[in-house]
Design an enzyme around this catalytic site. Sequence first.
Site, PDB file in Angstrom:
ATOM      1  CB  CYS A  74    -134.441 -51.794-135.394  1.00 32.92           C
ATOM      2  SG  CYS A  74    -132.878 -51.798-136.272  1.00 32.92           S
ATOM      3  CG  HIS A  76    -135.324 -55.860-134.125  1.00 28.05           C
ATOM      4  ND1 HIS A  76    -135.355 -56.015-135.498  1.00 28.05           N
ATOM      5  CD2 HIS A  76    -134.184 -55.172-133.849  1.00 28.05           C
ATOM      6  CE1 HIS A  76    -134.289 -55.442-136.013  1.00 28.05           C
ATOM      7  NE2 HIS A  76    -133.562 -54.926-135.037  1.00 28.05           N
ATOM      8  CG  ASN A  99    -130.827 -55.761-137.457  1.00 24.93           C
ATOM      9  OD1 ASN A  99    -131.953 -55.531-137.868  1.00 24.93           O
ATOM     10  ND2 ASN A  99    -130.266 -55.086-136.475  1.00 24.93           N
TER      11      ASN A  99
HETATM   12  N1  ACO Z   1    -115.141 -59.700-137.228  1.00 27.30           N
HETATM   13  C1  ACO Z   1    -114.085 -59.908-136.431  1.00 27.30           C
HETATM   14  N2  ACO Z   1    -113.736 -59.102-135.414  1.00 27.30           N
HETATM   15  C2  ACO Z   1    -114.535 -58.026-135.199  1.00 27.30           C
HETATM   16  C3  ACO Z   1    -115.645 -57.741-136.005  1.00 27.30           C
HETATM   17  C4  ACO Z   1    -115.937 -58.622-137.052  1.00 27.30           C
HETATM   18  N3  ACO Z   1    -116.983 -58.452-137.878  1.00 27.30           N
HETATM   19  N4  ACO Z   1    -116.229 -56.606-135.554  1.00 27.30           N
HETATM   20  C5  ACO Z   1    -115.491 -56.212-134.495  1.00 27.30           C
HETATM   21  N5  ACO Z   1    -114.478 -57.054-134.290  1.00 27.30           N
HETATM   22  C6  ACO Z   1    -113.445 -56.987-133.255  1.00 27.30           C
HETATM   23  C7  ACO Z   1    -113.276 -55.614-132.703  1.00 27.30           C
HETATM   24  O1  ACO Z   1    -112.419 -54.836-133.516  1.00 27.30           O
HETATM   25  C8  ACO Z   1    -112.671 -55.915-131.353  1.00 27.30           C
HETATM   26  O2  ACO Z   1    -111.301 -56.180-131.537  1.00 27.30           O
HETATM   27  P1  ACO Z   1    -110.220 -55.648-130.467  1.00 27.30           P
HETATM   28  O3  ACO Z   1    -110.604 -56.332-129.172  1.00 27.30           O
HETATM   29  O4  ACO Z   1    -108.946 -56.093-131.047  1.00 27.30           O
HETATM   30  O5  ACO Z   1    -110.419 -54.164-130.412  1.00 27.30           O
HETATM   31  C9  ACO Z   1    -113.326 -57.225-130.948  1.00 27.30           C
HETATM   32  O6  ACO Z   1    -113.858 -57.792-132.164  1.00 27.30           O
HETATM   33  C10 ACO Z   1    -114.465 -57.039-129.964  1.00 27.30           C
HETATM   34  O7  ACO Z   1    -115.314 -55.990-130.447  1.00 27.30           O
HETATM   35  P2  ACO Z   1    -116.566 -55.544-129.637  1.00 27.30           P
HETATM   36  O8  ACO Z   1    -117.206 -54.396-130.349  1.00 27.30           O
HETATM   37  O9  ACO Z   1    -116.169 -55.348-128.213  1.00 27.30           O
HETATM   38  O10 ACO Z   1    -117.470 -56.836-129.758  1.00 27.30           O
HETATM   39  P3  ACO Z   1    -118.782 -57.161-129.030  1.00 27.30           P
HETATM   40  O11 ACO Z   1    -118.623 -58.395-128.250  1.00 27.30           O
HETATM   41  O12 ACO Z   1    -119.375 -55.971-128.335  1.00 27.30           O
HETATM   42  O13 ACO Z   1    -119.723 -57.520-130.250  1.00 27.30           O
HETATM   43  C11 ACO Z   1    -121.513 -56.563-131.543  1.00 27.30           C
HETATM   44  C12 ACO Z   1    -120.023 -56.551-131.230  1.00 27.30           C
HETATM   45  C13 ACO Z   1    -121.857 -57.929-132.148  1.00 27.30           C
HETATM   46  C14 ACO Z   1    -121.821 -55.467-132.536  1.00 27.30           C
HETATM   47  C15 ACO Z   1    -122.284 -56.389-130.230  1.00 27.30           C
HETATM   48  O14 ACO Z   1    -121.829 -55.247-129.544  1.00 27.30           O
HETATM   49  C16 ACO Z   1    -123.757 -56.241-130.481  1.00 27.30           C
HETATM   50  O15 ACO Z   1    -124.389 -57.177-130.884  1.00 27.30           O
HETATM   51  N6  ACO Z   1    -124.330 -55.091-130.206  1.00 27.30           N
HETATM   52  C17 ACO Z   1    -125.715 -54.839-130.479  1.00 27.30           C
HETATM   53  C18 ACO Z   1    -125.769 -54.105-131.732  1.00 27.30           C
HETATM   54  C19 ACO Z   1    -126.933 -54.482-132.589  1.00 27.30           C
HETATM   55  O16 ACO Z   1    -127.452 -55.548-132.588  1.00 27.30           O
HETATM   56  N7  ACO Z   1    -127.308 -53.509-133.372  1.00 27.30           N
HETATM   57  C20 ACO Z   1    -128.331 -53.672-134.311  1.00 27.30           C
HETATM   58  C21 ACO Z   1    -129.087 -52.440-134.494  1.00 27.30           C
HETATM   59  S1  ACO Z   1    -129.920 -51.990-133.049  1.00 27.30           S
HETATM   60  C22 ACO Z   1    -131.011 -53.121-132.851  1.00 27.30           C
HETATM   61  O17 ACO Z   1    -131.470 -53.629-133.807  1.00 27.30           O
HETATM   62  C23 ACO Z   1    -131.371 -53.492-131.467  1.00 27.30           C
END
Ligand code: ACO
Length: 324
Positions: A114, A251, A281
């Site tokens: 990224c 980004h 993304n």
């Molecule tokens: N739809 C519905 N529920 C979901 C989904 C989905 N697509 N994905 C996960 N869940 C559920 C999980 O299973 C979990 O359920 P549980 O509590 O029953 O176990 C719940 O939602 C919470 O999951 P978390 O992983 O804790 O959710 P979080 O609030 O951390 O959000 C996310 C996840 C959006 C991926 C967040 O961590 C994030 O944005 N991280 C940054 C990652 C990123 O942007 N990466 C891109 C590449 S790196 C870069 O470009 C910087």
Amino acid sequence: MTIRSVVIGSGHYLPEKCLTNADMTRLVDTSDEWIVERTGIRQRHLAAEGETTSMLATKAAIAALEDAGIDPQTIDLIVLATATPDYTFPSTATQVQAALGITGGAAFDLQAVCSGFVYAVATADNFIKAGSAKRALVIGAETFSRILDWTDRTTCVLFGDGAGAIVLEAREGEGANADRGILCTHLRSDGRYRDKLFVDGGPSTSMTTGHLRMEGKEVFRHAVANMAETVEESFRLSGISPQEIKWFVPHQANRRIIDATAKKLNIDPSRVVITVDLHGNTSAASIPLALSVARRDGRIETGDLVLIEAMGGGFTWGSALMRW
Ligand code: ACO
């Protein structure tokens, strides 16, 4: 006299096929509400069958070359940032070079996931400043849809395909912040975090392409701090203040990361360019896509101070300050 790499054109391309969050609910157990609340994403574009990264990149490059109004043959450097190349080799950059009918200069791919576009801008800028290139095509292009695990709801809802490009030209400057062109770049990486965001395959390991794997919470935790760190270093070394930034083009990974980074950097929300809602993304393509969108809709004007920054797998991260 200082040599500056000045942006003289920009362009982008998005594949026709568009998948909304409602479409995603038919593929995995998710909801529009969950995706929007956690990421800000509402839709993403996906490459058609047979539509490759080099095809997207070529269309973005043609748009940037037309915007610059130059003959493609005058390009003597192509740096293409991608983590989803057409083939293991030859490079996607050489495929684009051939598609554009360019027979001179050098073309190569750059892999920083990224952060790839920021790395590519820094690389091309250094080639230009060293006198090794006069006109560089800098491209970010991805078909992340090909490396997603479409049964993993925690990752497949986040990414999209697309390409963006800019043309950089060597011009004389005064060596001052008032110059047009790239004013400074800062790159960082820390390979200890390899397993937080990676693809579980490759030619030398599994001999397969593999799928993207991510510990979302861990990535989120590092993203804001890392990206703010290099930008703050840029501010300190250049003497430029956050209030002078006309457009902050981060980004486009996640709306919450973007908002938190802008807040930490003291950049007014009205100065932030957001496209993650419409593109998802797109990894290395996200910044040049956003730059091109903001240029075409009239937001970015010649002379504007523009800040770009990114973080990606590795971890890699970095930023660049430029006067458009
Ligand atoms: N739809 C519905 N529920 C979901 C989904 C989905 N697509 N994905 C996960 N869940 C559920 C999980 O299973 C979990 O359920 P549980 O509590 O029953 O176990 C719940 O939602 C919470 O999951 P978390 O992983 O804790 O959710 P979080 O609030 O951390 O959000 C996310 C996840 C959006 C991926 C967040 O961590 C994030 O944005 N991280 C940054 C990652 C990123 O942007 N990466 C891109 C590449 S790196 C870069 O470009 C910087």
